[in-house]
Design a protein around this motif. Structure first.
Motif, short mmCIF file in Angstrom:
data_model
loop_
_atom_site.label_atom_id
_atom_site.label_comp_id
_atom_site.label_asym_id
_atom_site.label_seq_id
_atom_site.Cartn_x
_atom_site.Cartn_y
_atom_site.Cartn_z
N ASP A 137 8.46 -6.62 -11.62
CA ASP A 137 7.98 -7.85 -11.10
C ASP A 137 7.89 -7.83 -9.42
O ASP A 137 7.05 -8.57 -9.16
CB ASP A 137 8.80 -8.71 -11.48
N LYS A 138 8.68 -7.18 -8.87
CA LYS A 138 8.74 -7.15 -7.17
C LYS A 138 7.56 -5.99 -6.85
O LYS A 138 7.01 -5.98 -5.80
CB LYS A 138 10.09 -6.80 -6.84
N LEU A 139 7.64 -4.95 -7.66
CA LEU A 139 6.69 -3.84 -7.33
C LEU A 139 5.31 -3.99 -7.42
O LEU A 139 4.31 -3.51 -6.71
CB LEU A 139 7.16 -2.50 -8.21
N ALA A 140 5.11 -4.74 -8.62
CA ALA A 140 3.55 -4.83 -8.94
C ALA A 140 2.52 -5.60 -7.81
O ALA A 140 1.64 -5.16 -7.47
CB ALA A 140 3.36 -5.89 -10.20
N PRO A 141 3.29 -6.70 -7.15
CA PRO A 141 2.31 -7.31 -6.06
C PRO A 141 2.28 -6.26 -4.82
O PRO A 141 1.16 -6.41 -4.40
CB PRO A 141 3.12 -8.48 -5.60
N LYS A 142 3.44 -5.58 -4.61
CA LYS A 142 3.18 -4.52 -3.57
C LYS A 142 2.33 -3.53 -3.82
O LYS A 142 1.40 -2.97 -3.19
CB LYS A 142 4.67 -4.07 -3.31
N LEU A 143 2.34 -3.00 -5.08
CA LEU A 143 1.27 -1.90 -5.74
C LEU A 143 -0.21 -2.54 -5.50
O LEU A 143 -1.01 -1.78 -5.02
CB LEU A 143 1.61 -1.62 -6.96
N ILE A 144 -0.33 -3.69 -6.10
CA ILE A 144 -1.70 -4.47 -5.87
C ILE A 144 -2.37 -4.36 -4.60
O ILE A 144 -3.31 -4.22 -4.33
CB ILE A 144 -1.84 -5.76 -6.68
N ARG A 145 -1.41 -4.85 -3.64
CA ARG A 145 -1.60 -4.96 -2.18
C ARG A 145 -2.36 -3.63 -1.62
O ARG A 145 -3.10 -3.45 -0.77
CB ARG A 145 -0.39 -5.59 -1.40
N ARG A 146 -1.40 -2.73 -1.85
CA ARG A 146 -1.99 -1.44 -1.37
C ARG A 146 -3.08 -0.80 -2.11
O ARG A 146 -3.75 0.23 -1.34
CB ARG A 146 -0.75 -0.43 -1.62
N ALA A 147 -3.19 -1.26 -3.27
CA ALA A 147 -4.26 -0.28 -4.09
C ALA A 147 -5.68 -1.27 -4.15
O ALA A 147 -6.75 -0.73 -4.64
CB ALA A 147 -3.93 -0.09 -5.45
N LEU A 148 -5.78 -2.56 -3.67
CA LEU A 148 -6.81 -3.29 -3.77
C LEU A 148 -8.22 -3.01 -3.46
O LEU A 148 -8.97 -3.24 -4.36
CB LEU A 148 -6.52 -4.71 -3.00
N LYS A 149 -8.32 -2.34 -2.38
CA LYS A 149 -9.56 -2.00 -2.07
C LYS A 149 -10.19 -0.37 -2.23
O LYS A 149 -10.75 0.29 -1.48
CB LYS A 149 -9.93 -2.33 -0.52
N LYS A 150 -9.19 0.46 -2.85
CA LYS A 150 -9.12 1.81 -2.93
C LYS A 150 -10.27 2.26 -4.25
O LYS A 150 -10.52 3.53 -4.22
CB LYS A 150 -7.85 2.35 -3.05
N ASN A 151 -10.37 1.17 -5.07
CA ASN A 151 -11.08 1.36 -6.25
C ASN A 151 -10.75 2.77 -7.06
O ASN A 151 -11.29 3.51 -7.47
CB ASN A 151 -12.53 1.94 -5.85
N TYR A 152 -9.32 2.50 -7.36
CA TYR A 152 -8.69 3.28 -8.35
C TYR A 152 -9.38 3.35 -9.67
O TYR A 152 -9.38 2.02 -10.37
CB TYR A 152 -7.23 3.37 -8.23
N ALA A 153 -9.51 4.57 -10.43
CA ALA A 153 -9.79 4.63 -11.81
C ALA A 153 -8.60 4.73 -12.70
O ALA A 153 -8.69 4.02 -13.82
CB ALA A 153 -10.43 5.87 -12.27
N ALA A 154 -7.56 5.01 -12.09
CA ALA A 154 -6.05 4.81 -12.74
C ALA A 154 -4.89 4.65 -11.90
O ALA A 154 -5.03 5.32 -10.82
CB ALA A 154 -6.00 6.02 -13.74
N ILE A 155 -3.99 4.16 -12.27
CA ILE A 155 -2.73 4.13 -11.95
C ILE A 155 -1.59 4.56 -12.84
O ILE A 155 -1.35 4.47 -13.83
CB ILE A 155 -2.11 2.58 -11.29
N ILE A 156 -1.04 5.63 -12.31
CA ILE A 156 -0.10 6.41 -13.19
C ILE A 156 1.56 6.15 -12.78
O ILE A 156 1.79 6.48 -11.56
CB ILE A 156 -0.46 7.98 -13.46
#
Length: 387
Positions: free
Chosen positions: A161-180
Motif C-alpha cells: 500500500d506504500k509501494l504502489a503510489p511510489k511505483l506509479i509516480r516513477r512509472a507514470l510517463k514511461k508507457n510500460y506494457a508490464a510491471i513484474i
C-alpha cells in the motif's frame, strides 16, 4: 425557544413586507444523519454510473490487445505460483526479456513493449548478472535493452500500500506494457490467510493497472504439503483471494523424472556436445556417420576418438563430462493454468536447464505425473532394489 422576536415573522400565513408567506415544501431532506451521510458519499464518489447494455450493444468497446497471446491481455493481472527453487525468478526474467524483444516465452508469443522488473529478493549485482546469463543462454541478441528497467529494492521494500503510489509516480510517463514484481511475499500487507486483508492487498495491483494501463505480473509460493492432488488455482499459499483475483494464474509443479528418461537426456546432451565440437573443425563429417550412430553417445564417442587428434579428443572429453554433469542438474516442470479471458490451454512441459526453461517439444514429459500424484506404493516400489 426562539429568543429572537424578529424571526417570528417568518412563518406561513404571516404577511411580511406586504407579501403573504407560505411553506414551499415539507419532508425534503434525509430523515437522519446516517441516511444523509450515505447520500452525500454517493454524490461525491468517483465511481462510474451504471450504463444500459442496450446503449452499447451495437458499439462495443475494443478488447485490450494480448500481451502474452492466449494467456494475458494488456492492463490485466497474472500470478505465477510454484514451489521454492522452481526457477520462478528465472522464468520472470525470461518473460521480461521476451516482452522487451517481442519473442516467445515458454512457447507463447509476447507483444513487444517496455517492462519494469521490480526486484525485491536479489542483490543488484546478482540480478543484473542473471539477465545477462539468460540472454546469452537463450542465444538472443540484446537489441532492445532500453525496453527493460530494473528497480532494485532489496532491503528497501515497503508494504504494497506504500509501494504502489511510489511505483506509479516513477512509472507514470514511461508507457510500460508490464510491471513484474518478484516476489510478493516481501510486500504483503496483513495476514496472507485473511480474505479481507488479502483483498485489500490485491486491490493495490488493480490501482497500478488502472493508473498505468500496464499489466501487473507477480509471483507467489506454494502452500506447504502435497500439491499434486490440488487444482492449479488452489496451490498458491494463503487465502483463496490469490486464486480468484488475477486474470490469469500459471502454476509450476515438478515432475518426477525416471532414470530411463534421464539417461536419454544424457545421451542427447553428449551427442550435442560432439556435434558442436565436430562442426567447428570439419565441414563434411556427417557423411561418415549413420543416422543411428548420431543418436548414440557410445558410437559418437568412438567416432570422435578416431577422427580427432589426441589433444582435441581430450578437450572434447571434458566438454562431454561437463554436459553429463549439467544434465544431472536438470529438473522437469509442468505449467498448468486458469484463465479468465482465454480458453484453457494444454499443460506445457518444461526442462529447467539452469538458467533457462526449455519447452519439451519432443513430448518426453507428456505422460509423467507430478511428483505428489504418484501413489505411495509406487514410490516405495521404485526405491526397492532389484534382487
Amino acid at each position: 425557544q426562539n429568543r429572537n422576536p424578529s424571526r417570528l415573522s417568518r412563518m406561513p400565513g404571516v404577511i411580511r413586507n406586504g407579501k403573504k408567506q407560505f411553506i414551499v415544501d415539507i419532508n425534503i431532506g434525509k430523515k437522519d444523519w446516517n441516511e444523509w451521510y450515505e447520500w452525500i458519499e454517493s454524490v461525491n464518489d468517483d465511481l462510474p454510473e451504471p450504463e444500459s447494455l442496450e446503449g452499447v450493444w451495437n458499439d462495443l468497446p475494443e478488447l485490450a490487445d494480448p500481451l502474452i497471446h492466449g494467456i494475458l491481455r494488456q492492463g490485466h493481472k497474472m500470478l505465477i505460483a510454484g514451489p521454492s527453487k522452481a526457477g520462478k525468478s528465472f522464468s520472470l526474467i525470461e518473460l521480461t526479456i521476451g516482452i522487451a524483444e517481442g519473442r516467445a516465452w515458454h512457447g507463447w508469443k509476447c507483444a513487444k513493449g517496455k517492462v519494469m522488473y521490480v526486484n525485491l529478493e536479489l542483490d543488484r549485482a546478482s540480478c543484473l548478472h542473471r539477465f545477462k546469463d539468460v540472454y546469452e543462454t537463450l542465444g538472443w541478441a540484446p537489441d532492445n535493452l532500453s525496453n527493460i528497467d530494473i528497480w532494485n529494492l532489496r532491503g528497501k521494500s515497503a508494504p504494497m500500500d506504500k509501494l504502489a503510489p511510489k511505483l506509479i509516480r516513477r512509472a507514470l510517463k514511461k508507457n510500460y506494457a508490464a510491471i513484474i514484481i518478484d516476489p510478493i511475499y516481501k510486500v504483503i500487507t496483513g495476514d496472507e490467510n485473511s480474505a479481507d486483508q488479502m483483498a485489500a492487498f490485491c486491490n493495490q495491483f488493480d490501482k497500478v493497472c488502472t493508473e498505468l494501463g500496464a499489466a501487473v505480473i507477480y509471483c507467489h509460493h506454494h502452500s506447504k504439503g502435497s500439491q499434486g492432488s490440488k487444482k492449479a488455482m488452489d496451490r498458491a499459499s494463503g487465502s483463496g483471494v490469490f486464486a480468484r483475483d488475477p486474470d490469469a494464474i500459471l502454476d509450476l509443479i515438478e515432475l518426477q523424472v525416471t532414470e530411463e528418461l534421464l539417461k536419454q537426456e544424457e545421451n542427447k546432451a553428449v551427442c550435442d556436445a560432439c556435434f558442436s565440437f565436430l562442426n567447428e573443425r570439419f565441414e563434411d563429417w556427417e557423411d561418415d556417420v549413420s543416422q543411428d550412430a548420431m543418436c548414440s553417445q557410445l558410437q559418437m564417442d568412438e567416432y570422435c576418438k578416431k577422427k580427432l587428434t589426441r589433444p582435441d579428443y581430450q578437450e572434447l572429453k571434458k566438454q562431454m563430462e561437463a554436459a553429463v554433469q549439467k544434465n544431472k542438474m536438470k529438473s522437469a516442470w509442468r505449467i498448468e493454468g486458469t484463465l479468465r479471458e482465454f480458453p484453457k490451454f494444454e499443460p506445457v512441459n518444461l526442462w529447467f536447464d539452469y538458467p533457462v526453461h526449455r519447452v519439451d517439444k519432443v513430448g518426453s514429459l507428456k505422460d509423467i505425473s507430478p511428483e505428489d500424484e504418484t501413489p505411495q506404493w509406487k514410490k516405495a516400489a521404485s526405491k526397492r532394489k532389484d534382487p
